[in-house]
Design a protein around this motif. Structure first.
Motif, PDB file in Angstrom:
ATOM      1  N   UNK A  59      35.063  38.035  38.914  1.00 15.73           N
ATOM      2  CA  UNK A  59      36.282  37.479  38.332  1.00 15.73           C
ATOM      3  C   UNK A  59      37.160  38.587  37.764  1.00 15.73           C
ATOM      4  N   UNK A  60      36.545  39.494  37.014  1.00 11.53           N
ATOM      5  CA  UNK A  60      37.313  40.567  36.392  1.00 11.53           C
ATOM      6  C   UNK A  60      37.942  41.487  37.437  1.00 11.53           C
ATOM      7  N   UNK A  61      37.184  41.829  38.457  1.00 16.24           N
ATOM      8  CA  UNK A  61      37.708  42.759  39.456  1.00 16.24           C
ATOM      9  C   UNK A  61      38.783  42.130  40.328  1.00 16.24           C
ATOM     10  N   UNK A  62      38.641  40.852  40.620  1.00 17.28           N
ATOM     11  CA  UNK A  62      39.674  40.182  41.416  1.00 17.28           C
ATOM     12  C   UNK A  62      40.977  40.068  40.636  1.00 17.28           C
ATOM     13  N   UNK A  63      40.877  39.650  39.377  1.00 16.26           N
ATOM     14  CA  UNK A  63      42.089  39.522  38.556  1.00 16.26           C
ATOM     15  C   UNK A  63      42.713  40.892  38.313  1.00 16.26           C
ATOM     16  N   UNK A  64      41.875  41.899  38.069  1.00 19.31           N
ATOM     17  CA  UNK A  64      42.393  43.241  37.815  1.00 19.31           C
ATOM     18  C   UNK A  64      43.128  43.793  39.027  1.00 19.31           C
ATOM     19  N   UNK A  65      42.643  43.463  40.222  1.00 24.30           N
ATOM     20  CA  UNK A  65      43.331  43.924  41.430  1.00 24.30           C
ATOM     21  C   UNK A  65      44.739  43.346  41.514  1.00 24.30           C
ATOM     22  N   UNK A  66      44.881  42.112  41.081  1.00 28.85           N
ATOM     23  CA  UNK A  66      46.208  41.473  41.106  1.00 28.85           C
ATOM     24  C   UNK A  66      47.118  41.989  39.996  1.00 28.85           C
ATOM     25  N   UNK A  67      46.548  42.183  38.796  1.00 21.61           N
ATOM     26  CA  UNK A  67      47.374  42.516  37.633  1.00 21.61           C
ATOM     27  C   UNK A  67      47.525  44.011  37.397  1.00 21.61           C
ATOM     28  N   UNK A  68      46.660  44.824  38.031  1.00 18.43           N
ATOM     29  CA  UNK A  68      46.697  46.258  37.772  1.00 18.43           C
ATOM     30  C   UNK A  68      46.103  46.643  36.442  1.00 18.43           C
ATOM     31  N   UNK A  69      45.164  45.857  35.945  1.00 14.93           N
ATOM     32  CA  UNK A  69      44.527  46.128  34.649  1.00 14.93           C
ATOM     33  C   UNK A  69      43.779  47.455  34.692  1.00 14.93           C
ATOM     34  N   UNK A  70      43.649  48.077  33.539  1.00 15.90           N
ATOM     35  CA  UNK A  70      42.957  49.360  33.442  1.00 15.90           C
ATOM     36  C   UNK A  70      41.451  49.170  33.479  1.00 15.90           C
ATOM     37  N   UNK A  71      40.742  50.275  33.709  1.00 17.98           N
ATOM     38  CA  UNK A  71      39.289  50.224  33.687  1.00 17.98           C
ATOM     39  C   UNK A  71      38.748  49.784  32.336  1.00 17.98           C
ATOM     40  N   UNK A  72      39.356  50.261  31.252  1.00 15.25           N
ATOM     41  CA  UNK A  72      38.921  49.849  29.918  1.00 15.25           C
ATOM     42  C   UNK A  72      39.108  48.350  29.724  1.00 15.25           C
ATOM     43  N   UNK A  73      40.218  47.825  30.207  1.00 14.54           N
ATOM     44  CA  UNK A  73      40.462  46.388  30.078  1.00 14.54           C
ATOM     45  C   UNK A  73      39.404  45.587  30.838  1.00 14.54           C
ATOM     46  N   UNK A  74      39.034  46.060  32.023  1.00 13.87           N
ATOM     47  CA  UNK A  74      38.028  45.359  32.822  1.00 13.87           C
ATOM     48  C   UNK A  74      36.681  45.378  32.122  1.00 13.87           C
ATOM     49  N   UNK A  75      36.267  46.527  31.610  1.00 13.43           N
ATOM     50  CA  UNK A  75      34.972  46.623  30.939  1.00 13.43           C
ATOM     51  C   UNK A  75      34.937  45.773  29.672  1.00 13.43           C
ATOM     52  N   UNK A  76      36.031  45.780  28.916  1.00 15.07           N
ATOM     53  CA  UNK A  76      36.082  44.949  27.713  1.00 15.07           C
ATOM     54  C   UNK A  76      36.018  43.471  28.067  1.00 15.07           C
ATOM     55  N   UNK A  77      36.727  43.076  29.119  1.00 11.87           N
ATOM     56  CA  UNK A  77      36.728  41.670  29.530  1.00 11.87           C
ATOM     57  C   UNK A  77      35.335  41.226  29.949  1.00 11.87           C
ATOM     58  N   UNK A  78      34.609  42.083  30.650  1.00 11.68           N
ATOM     59  CA  UNK A  78      33.255  41.743  31.074  1.00 11.68           C
ATOM     60  C   UNK A  78      32.325  41.639  29.870  1.00 11.68           C
ATOM     61  N   UNK A  79      32.398  42.605  28.969  1.00 16.11           N
ATOM     62  CA  UNK A  79      31.532  42.579  27.785  1.00 16.11           C
ATOM     63  C   UNK A  79      31.795  41.351  26.929  1.00 16.11           C
ATOM     64  N   UNK A  80      33.058  41.015  26.729  1.00 17.05           N
ATOM     65  CA  UNK A  80      33.395  39.860  25.900  1.00 17.05           C
ATOM     66  C   UNK A  80      33.069  38.544  26.607  1.00 17.05           C
ATOM     67  N   UNK A  81      33.245  38.517  27.934  1.00 21.08           N
ATOM     68  CA  UNK A  81      32.859  37.324  28.675  1.00 21.08           C
ATOM     69  C   UNK A  81      31.371  37.069  28.596  1.00 21.08           C
ATOM     70  N   UNK A  82      30.583  38.145  28.654  1.00 21.92           N
ATOM     71  CA  UNK A  82      29.128  38.031  28.526  1.00 21.92           C
ATOM     72  C   UNK A  82      28.775  37.459  27.157  1.00 21.92           C
ATOM     73  N   UNK A  83      29.441  37.956  26.130  1.00 26.13           N
ATOM     74  CA  UNK A  83      29.205  37.467  24.770  1.00 26.13           C
ATOM     75  C   UNK A  83      29.556  35.987  24.644  1.00 26.13           C
TER      76      UNK A  83
END
Length: 263
Positions: free
Chosen positions: A109-133
């Motif tokens: 989910x994070x990588x697909x959305x990031x590909x569309x939005x151009x999100x940074x690597x830090x944003x992707x890692x934070x989104x994954x960590x917070x989603x896990x939480x």
């Protein structure tokens, strides 16, 4: 304030720098393990069937299905393909506390959305960590009823990770994130009885990723849901957790499920 609302505020206000380094490292590992597992699953029949259907359906070119040189597809479709591909190999992340595979849903989910939005690597890692939480916190409200006592599949939990990760990368505000969590709560299903003996196990992972992404997208467009859907007397915690068993419905243990939950 509702449970979803309080959780949304926590998710929206937490910055990358506030997340423990071990959690960020784990998020990076989830991306690697999900892609590696997807490479193994990329030739399996269950993946080919769903992938071919979604490629034939087509749509706006937003995110890439992994492996095979396929055209880009809508974000939710790409996430579905990649999640199914990873879970089909059965070598993806496992969280034994939640009895589920949240890493697959989160990473795709994070990588697909990031590909569309151009999100940074830090944003992707934070989104994954917070989603896990988020998925872990919500799951504490339904263990052990969710899986063993009722026969539901762990995708019922994984969907929250995907919705949160997508929502964070789509820059949802607190109100929108509340609705994304609520929509995820009422958007998914999956039965262990189907998962144990068929292709349906990875089908669940694909649905969790697709519907999690769509929950975030819909919330971003203004779609709303009952914000107390988690703790409502007829809500998520009641329907999938232990409360419903106070009335004596359903088997009470993994052993009982093994003998009464299958035909």
């Amino acid at each position: 304030m509702t449970v979803a609302g309080e959780l949304a505020q926590f998710l929206i206000r937490t910055r990358y720098e506030e997340i423990p380094p071990k959690a960020i490292d784990y998020a990076a590992m989830l991306i690697s393990s999900t892609v590696a597992s997807a490479a193994m699953g990329s030739t399996l029949a269950s993946l080919r069937i769903v992938r071919d259907m979604l490629v034939m359906r087509g749509g706006t070119e937003e995110a890439s299905p992994w492996f095979g040189g396929l055209p880009k597809l809508p974000v939710a479709s790409a996430a579905r393909i990649n999640a199914l591909m990873s879970d089909a190999a059965a070598s993806d992340d496992s969280d034994l506390r939640n009895i589920t595979h949240p890493g697959t849903t989160l990473a795709v989910a994070a990588m697909a959305v990031a590909e569309k939005t151009g999100a940074s690597g830090k944003d992707v890692l934070a989104a994954i960590a917070l989603g896990y939480e988020a998925a872990g916190r919500i799951n504490t409200g339904v263990i052990p009823g969710l899986i063993w006592e009722k026969g539901f599949h762990g995708c019922m939990v994984a969907i929250f990770g995907g919705a949160v990760a997508a929502g964070l990368l789509l820059k949802l505000n607190s109100k929108q994130m509340t609705n994304a969590v609520g929509l995820a709560a009422t958007s998914n299903a999956g039965l262990l009885a189907a998962a144990n003996t068929s292709m349906a196990r990875e089908h669940h992972a694909g649905l969790a990723a697709m519907l999690g992404v769509e929950a975030a997208q819909l919330a971003g467009f203004g779609y709303t849901v009952e914000e107390s859907v988690l703790e409502h007397p007829r809500g998520y915690f009641f329907a999938y957790g232990q409360d419903a068993h106070a009335s004596g419905r359903g088997p009470k243990s993994p052993e009982a499920w093994a003998t009464t939950g299958r035909s």
